[in-house]
Write an enzyme that holds these catalytic residues in place. Structure first.
Site, mmCIF file in Angstrom:
data_model
loop_
_atom_site.group_PDB
_atom_site.id
_atom_site.type_symbol
_atom_site.label_atom_id
_atom_site.label_comp_id
_atom_site.label_asym_id
_atom_site.label_seq_id
_atom_site.Cartn_x
_atom_site.Cartn_y
_atom_site.Cartn_z
ATOM 1 C CE LYS A 108 -10.486 55.129 -35.208
ATOM 2 N NZ LYS A 108 -9.499 53.990 -35.422
ATOM 3 C CG PHE A 115 1.384 53.125 -38.427
ATOM 4 C CD1 PHE A 115 0.613 53.760 -37.656
ATOM 5 C CD2 PHE A 115 2.215 52.172 -37.917
ATOM 6 C CE1 PHE A 115 0.193 53.279 -36.307
ATOM 7 C CE2 PHE A 115 1.932 51.475 -36.455
ATOM 8 C CZ PHE A 115 0.899 51.859 -35.789
ATOM 9 N NE ARG A 152 -10.893 48.089 -27.119
ATOM 10 C CZ ARG A 152 -9.910 48.492 -27.949
ATOM 11 N NH1 ARG A 152 -9.949 50.075 -28.163
ATOM 12 N NH2 ARG A 152 -8.855 47.858 -27.766
ATOM 13 C CB THR A 162 -7.056 47.118 -33.659
ATOM 14 O OG1 THR A 162 -6.970 47.344 -32.219
ATOM 15 C CG2 THR A 162 -6.168 48.537 -34.326
ATOM 16 N NE ARG A 165 -11.965 49.227 -34.418
ATOM 17 C CZ ARG A 165 -10.973 49.495 -33.354
ATOM 18 N NH1 ARG A 165 -10.649 48.361 -32.920
ATOM 19 N NH2 ARG A 165 -10.723 50.650 -33.359
ATOM 20 C CG ASN A 175 -10.079 50.780 -36.955
ATOM 21 O OD1 ASN A 175 -10.251 52.000 -37.162
ATOM 22 N ND2 ASN A 175 -8.966 50.390 -36.325
ATOM 23 C CG HIS A 225 -10.922 55.773 -30.185
ATOM 24 N ND1 HIS A 225 -9.937 54.886 -29.682
ATOM 25 C CD2 HIS A 225 -11.394 56.129 -29.048
ATOM 26 C CE1 HIS A 225 -9.591 55.419 -28.641
ATOM 27 N NE2 HIS A 225 -10.526 55.875 -27.976
HETATM 28 P P1 IDP Z 1 -7.594 50.288 -30.942
HETATM 29 O O1 IDP Z 1 -8.154 51.605 -32.230
HETATM 30 O O2 IDP Z 1 -8.201 48.990 -31.410
HETATM 31 O O3 IDP Z 1 -7.577 50.880 -29.485
HETATM 32 P P2 IDP Z 1 -4.770 51.094 -31.089
HETATM 33 O O4 IDP Z 1 -3.677 50.199 -31.053
HETATM 34 O O5 IDP Z 1 -4.793 52.293 -29.945
HETATM 35 O O6 IDP Z 1 -5.947 50.470 -31.521
HETATM 36 O O7 IDP Z 1 -4.484 52.098 -32.448
HETATM 37 C C1 IDP Z 1 -5.326 53.143 -32.759
HETATM 38 C C2 IDP Z 1 -5.551 53.342 -34.340
HETATM 39 O O8 IDP Z 1 -4.316 53.400 -34.937
HETATM 40 C C3 IDP Z 1 -6.174 52.045 -34.729
HETATM 41 O O9 IDP Z 1 -7.450 51.959 -34.633
HETATM 42 C C4 IDP Z 1 -5.745 51.912 -36.217
HETATM 43 O O10 IDP Z 1 -6.664 52.786 -36.931
HETATM 44 C C5 IDP Z 1 -4.299 52.633 -36.127
HETATM 45 N N1 IDP Z 1 -3.426 51.713 -35.973
HETATM 46 C C6 IDP Z 1 -3.071 50.771 -35.035
HETATM 47 N N2 IDP Z 1 -1.966 49.974 -35.356
HETATM 48 C C7 IDP Z 1 -1.658 50.093 -36.533
HETATM 49 C C8 IDP Z 1 -0.789 49.582 -37.690
HETATM 50 O O11 IDP Z 1 -0.004 48.930 -37.260
HETATM 51 N N3 IDP Z 1 -0.745 50.226 -39.019
HETATM 52 C C9 IDP Z 1 -1.742 51.102 -39.178
HETATM 53 N N4 IDP Z 1 -2.613 51.565 -38.521
HETATM 54 C C10 IDP Z 1 -2.486 51.187 -37.142
HETATM 55 MG MG MG Z 2 -6.400 52.146 -28.567
#
Ligand code: IDP
Ligand code: MG
Length: 171
Positions: free
Chosen positions: A12, A60, A95, A101, A112, A126, A129
């Site tokens: 990212k 968000f 992962r 996350t 992360r 973070n 992806h």
């Molecule tokens: P992941 O990246 O661990 O698969 P996902 O739930 O798919 O997690 O969310 C995608 C991305 O969206 C996360 O990596 C993070 O950057 C952002 N994100 C997810 N949930 C939140 C939140 O509650 N607040 C702010 N950003 C979030």
């Molecule tokens: Mg995801």
């Protein structure tokens, strides 16, 4: 040969801002997977909405888009680097190295946990992806890569003729 899996990995914009690309690729090499596709991408709104279709309606999302597109860091950082990795348990292996996350909840030895942080508006920087399952990986890889941008045929392909398409070429 063990069952092969594919996963989409995206470095990212914060990874690029912090000049962490080499470190992260070194960490990922511990997964003993092979890279079969790689490109630098300027993330359009359309691609971000497809990629994060499960989050488009979250409050968000606008902040997430500003982060994921790199717009919050300025034009020099409006880019990500996308990879397709192949190998046994590819999704799980990446992962585990990536970590949870939320960078504050991630194990500190994960990518992360080590390099992530939360910035203004609760944006989770973070770093990386990675696909959460082979099913997500297939959808995500098809969103990000054309068949010819991957060095193996990993999913069925079809031939299309696109006569009217204008393409840019070097002068
Ligand atoms: P992941 O990246 O661990 O698969 P996902 O739930 O798919 O997690 O969310 C995608 C991305 O969206 C996360 O990596 C993070 O950057 C952002 N994100 C997810 N949930 C939140 C939140 O509650 N607040 C702010 N950003 C979030
Ligand atoms: Mg995801």
């Amino acid at each position: 040969m063990a069952q092969q899996e594919y996963t989409l990995v995206i470095l990212k914009p914060d990874c690029i801002v912090k000049s962490l690309t080499g470190n992260i690729l070194t960490r990922l090499s511990e997964a003993h997977l092979r890279i079969i596709g790689c490109k630098v991408v300027k993330v359009s709104r359309e691609l971000a909405e497809k990629h994060y279709s499960h989050l488009v309606n979250k409050p968000f999302f606008e902040d997430l888009y500003g982060y994921f597109s790199g717009k919050i860091y300025g034009a020099d950082y409006e880019r990500v680097i996308a990879f397709v990795y192949k190998g046994e348990d590819a999704c799980g292996r990446v992962r585990r190295i990536a970590g949870a996350t939320n960078p504050f909840e991630a194990d500190p030895t994960t990518i992360r946990g080590a390099y992530g942080r939360i910035i203004q508006n609760n944006v989770m920087e973070n770093v990386i992806h990675s696909s959460d399952s082979p099913e997500s990986a297939e959808q995500e890889i098809k969103n990000w890569f054309l068949p010819d941008e991957i060095v193996e045929d990993i999913y069925p392909v079809r031939s299309v003729v696109e006569n009217a398409v204008e393409r840019r070429r070097w002068v």
